[in-house]
Scaffold this active site. Structure first.
Site, mmCIF file in Angstrom:
data_model
loop_
_atom_site.group_PDB
_atom_site.id
_atom_site.type_symbol
_atom_site.label_atom_id
_atom_site.label_comp_id
_atom_site.label_asym_id
_atom_site.label_seq_id
_atom_site.Cartn_x
_atom_site.Cartn_y
_atom_site.Cartn_z
ATOM 1 N N GLN A 1 -0.052 7.281 1.798
ATOM 2 C CA GLN A 1 1.398 7.452 1.860
ATOM 3 C C GLN A 1 2.147 6.888 0.660
ATOM 4 O O GLN A 1 3.161 7.445 0.255
ATOM 5 C CB GLN A 1 1.905 6.785 3.140
ATOM 6 C CG GLN A 1 3.337 7.099 3.469
ATOM 7 C CD GLN A 1 3.638 6.712 4.903
ATOM 8 O OE1 GLN A 1 3.254 7.404 5.835
ATOM 9 N NE2 GLN A 1 4.289 5.592 5.089
ATOM 10 N N GLU B 1 11.879 7.715 -0.228
ATOM 11 C CA GLU B 1 12.020 6.362 -0.771
ATOM 12 C C GLU B 1 12.205 6.360 -2.285
ATOM 13 O O GLU B 1 12.042 5.337 -2.941
ATOM 14 C CB GLU B 1 10.813 5.516 -0.352
ATOM 15 C CG GLU B 1 10.741 5.401 1.165
ATOM 16 C CD GLU B 1 9.544 4.633 1.672
ATOM 17 O OE1 GLU B 1 8.730 4.175 0.843
ATOM 18 O OE2 GLU B 1 9.425 4.493 2.901
ATOM 19 N N ASP C 1 -0.279 1.881 0.175
ATOM 20 C CA ASP C 1 -0.099 1.950 1.622
ATOM 21 C C ASP C 1 -0.808 3.216 2.068
ATOM 22 O O ASP C 1 -0.325 4.321 1.844
ATOM 23 C CB ASP C 1 1.390 2.000 1.997
ATOM 24 C CG ASP C 1 1.594 2.199 3.503
ATOM 25 O OD1 ASP C 1 0.587 2.121 4.247
ATOM 26 O OD2 ASP C 1 2.741 2.425 3.929
ATOM 27 N N ASP D 1 0.668 -3.266 8.940
ATOM 28 C CA ASP D 1 2.000 -2.751 9.285
ATOM 29 C C ASP D 1 1.940 -2.159 10.691
ATOM 30 O O ASP D 1 2.319 -2.799 11.658
ATOM 31 C CB ASP D 1 2.442 -1.710 8.246
ATOM 32 C CG ASP D 1 3.735 -0.996 8.637
ATOM 33 O OD1 ASP D 1 4.461 -1.516 9.505
ATOM 34 O OD2 ASP D 1 4.032 0.075 8.075
ATOM 35 N N LYS E 1 9.077 -5.857 9.210
ATOM 36 C CA LYS E 1 10.180 -4.894 9.333
ATOM 37 C C LYS E 1 11.029 -5.334 10.516
ATOM 38 O O LYS E 1 10.558 -5.295 11.656
ATOM 39 C CB LYS E 1 9.627 -3.487 9.589
ATOM 40 C CG LYS E 1 8.879 -2.878 8.411
ATOM 41 C CD LYS E 1 8.256 -1.559 8.832
ATOM 42 C CE LYS E 1 7.648 -0.814 7.654
ATOM 43 N NZ LYS E 1 6.829 0.328 8.103
ATOM 44 N N ARG F 1 12.634 0.588 5.636
ATOM 45 C CA ARG F 1 12.078 1.753 6.318
ATOM 46 C C ARG F 1 12.412 2.974 5.465
ATOM 47 O O ARG F 1 13.257 2.904 4.578
ATOM 48 C CB ARG F 1 12.687 1.953 7.722
ATOM 49 C CG ARG F 1 12.489 0.826 8.704
ATOM 50 C CD ARG F 1 11.058 0.384 8.890
ATOM 51 N NE ARG F 1 10.111 1.366 9.385
ATOM 52 C CZ ARG F 1 9.618 1.398 10.608
ATOM 53 N NH1 ARG F 1 9.995 0.506 11.505
ATOM 54 N NH2 ARG F 1 8.719 2.298 10.957
ATOM 55 N N SER F 2 11.781 4.102 5.780
ATOM 56 C CA SER F 2 12.057 5.290 4.960
ATOM 57 C C SER F 2 13.468 5.817 5.200
ATOM 58 O O SER F 2 14.079 6.411 4.316
ATOM 59 C CB SER F 2 11.011 6.374 5.203
ATOM 60 O OG SER F 2 10.807 6.544 6.579
ATOM 61 N N LYS G 1 9.212 -4.835 -0.295
ATOM 62 C CA LYS G 1 8.865 -3.430 -0.450
ATOM 63 C C LYS G 1 10.117 -2.641 -0.108
ATOM 64 O O LYS G 1 10.534 -2.614 1.049
ATOM 65 C CB LYS G 1 7.725 -3.132 0.526
ATOM 66 C CG LYS G 1 7.210 -1.730 0.470
ATOM 67 C CD LYS G 1 6.029 -1.604 1.413
ATOM 68 C CE LYS G 1 5.924 -0.182 1.883
ATOM 69 N NZ LYS G 1 4.801 0.059 2.750
#
Length: 430
Positions: free
Chosen positions: A164, A208, A245, A315, A340, A369-370, A391
């Site tokens: 990803q 992102e 990731d 994650d 997160k 988050r995206s 990140k």
């Protein structure tokens, strides 16, 4: 005389996130301050995450958040109005009791988190403190090394890459400002390199801000990144390292019990071998979710095998949940947590998750988050926790740069005290 820290009003509303989907925004008022927070939303979500309440139906294609907004305005607000805004943990605990479920499915994690973060901001503003200092105290001075997601695959992109995120980490920089300059310069050279090799359409950006060129093999983006880093005038590994990731829950075939990468099937031993080859060939310093979210055994294997030289980040494995983090610590699964706040749903629980990890010698990566907004809370949180890593996407799209720009401001504010950990990102205090 009125208490200047007493919560006098709480207002929630539906706003849009960076993907054009509705999300929750909350404002908390005291006689002398206001705090506003907007809640992010993920695309690749772990099954054990706290539940984000969506309305269903045809409005906003079912993604409306009017129920969550109403839960703030009608259920949470009357309970916390009159409370002291600095009682963060009491307020968070009260909301958990009001919800009464394990995964916050009654009121919605998006409702609860919006209030939790807005309360912290209102308290910081009432005290005249920056948020990172309000949360972290006077010991908050470590700037995070950015993990910048410059090439996207998986559910974040429309290409055939199974992993990803392909990220760059400016580990050789001396300050956050220098780090973000290196990232930006590399990103622009990368755009040129991708355009030359794959054509103009290949430089459209993903959720992102990273590029999503038509690549398939996992080595392709890494080779292109080496070229871009060198052309930008930096040394791969020594100055700019790689982080991956894999988000492998997304390419795990549950029926076959196999991982499918670039059309080829791997069992966990073979996939571990692939990671070993990649780590040997490229300057990779961190791998997130190398196995799927219930493959504890796979995580234990890779942590034993590669954990001494590479950060193994959980994650979907941990979903910022202290119970799952403790299980990982006991088993020796992974050696870092991806933090997160919306996976767990309150600031207090997110901080607990971070400290549970730190105490076990695990690294902590504070993450976006995206689906993001202009809210930059995670920038302050990364500094508050002295996490040493953040990140938050490519240096493109305002929803990502809001966090980087806030970190530039924080470093300036901490002039003379701020520490940029560089290669010591896993444990800034060693």
């Amino acid at each position: 005389m009125e208490n200047p820290f007493e919560i006098t009003n709480v207002i929630a509303r539906e706003i849009l996130d960076s993907r054009g989907n509705p999300t929750v925004e909350v404002e908390v008022y005291t006689p002398i301050s206001m705090g506003r927070a907007a809640v992010p939303s993920g695309a690749s979500t772990g099954t054990h995450e706290a539940l984000e309440l969506r309305d269903g139906g045809s409005r906003y294609h079912g993604k409306g958040v009017r129920r969550a907004v109403e839960n703030v305005n009608k259920i949470i607000a009357p309970e916390i109005i009159g409370m002291d805004v600095t009682w963060q943990r009491d307020i968070d605990t009260l909301m958990l009791e009001l919800d009464g479920t394990e995964n916050k499915s009654n009121l919605g994690a998006n409702a609860i988190l919006g209030v939790s973060l807005a309360v912290a901001k209102a308290a910081a503003n009432a005290l005249g403190l920056p948020l990172y200092q309000y949360i972290g105290g006077t010991n908050a001075y470590v700037m995070p090394v950015p993990m910048s997601n410059v090439i996207n695959g998986g559910v974040h992109a429309g290409n055939e890459l199974d992993f990803q995120e392909f990220m760059i980490m400016p580990v050789g920089a001396d300050s956050f400002r220098e780090a973000i300059r290196w990232v930006s310069e590399t990103y622009h050279v990368l755009k040129k390199v991708i355009m030359e090799k794959y054509g103009r359409n290949a430089v459209n950006v993903g959720d992102e801000g990273g590029f999503a060129p038509p690549m398939k093999e996992v080595t392709e983006p890494l080779d292109v990144l080496i070229k871009a880093i060198e052309e930008a005038g930096y040394k791969p590994g020594d100055e700019i390292a790689f982080a991956l990731d894999a988000a492998s829950s997304e390419f795990f075939d549950g029926e076959k019990g196999k991982y499918v990468v670039a059309g080829k099937e791997y069992d966990k031993g073979e996939l571990l071998e692939l990671y070993r080859e990649l780590v040997t060939t490229y300057p990779i310093v961190s791998i997130e979710d190398p196995f799927h979210e219930e493959d504890w055994e796979g995580f234990v294997m890779i942590t034993k095998e590669l954990g001494s030289k590479v950060q193994i980040v959980g994650d979907d494995l941990f979903v910022t949940n202290p119970k799952r983090i403790r299980k990982g610590i006991e088993m020796g699964a992974a050696n870092a947590l991806l933090l997160k706040v919306n996976q767990i749903g309150t600031l207090s629980e997110a901080i607990d998750a971070a400290y549970t990890s730190f105490r076990a010698g695990y690294g902590v990566v504070v993450s976006h988050r995206s689906g993001e907004t202009e809210d930059a809370t995670i920038a302050d949180l990364a500094v508050a926790l002295n996490a040493g890593q953040i990140k938050t996407g490519a240096p493109a799209r305002s929803d990502r740069n809001a966090k980087y720009n806030q970190l530039i401001r924080i470093e300036e504010e901490l002039e003379g005290i701020a520490v940029y950990p560089g290669k010591k990102f896993r444990n800034p205090f060693l």
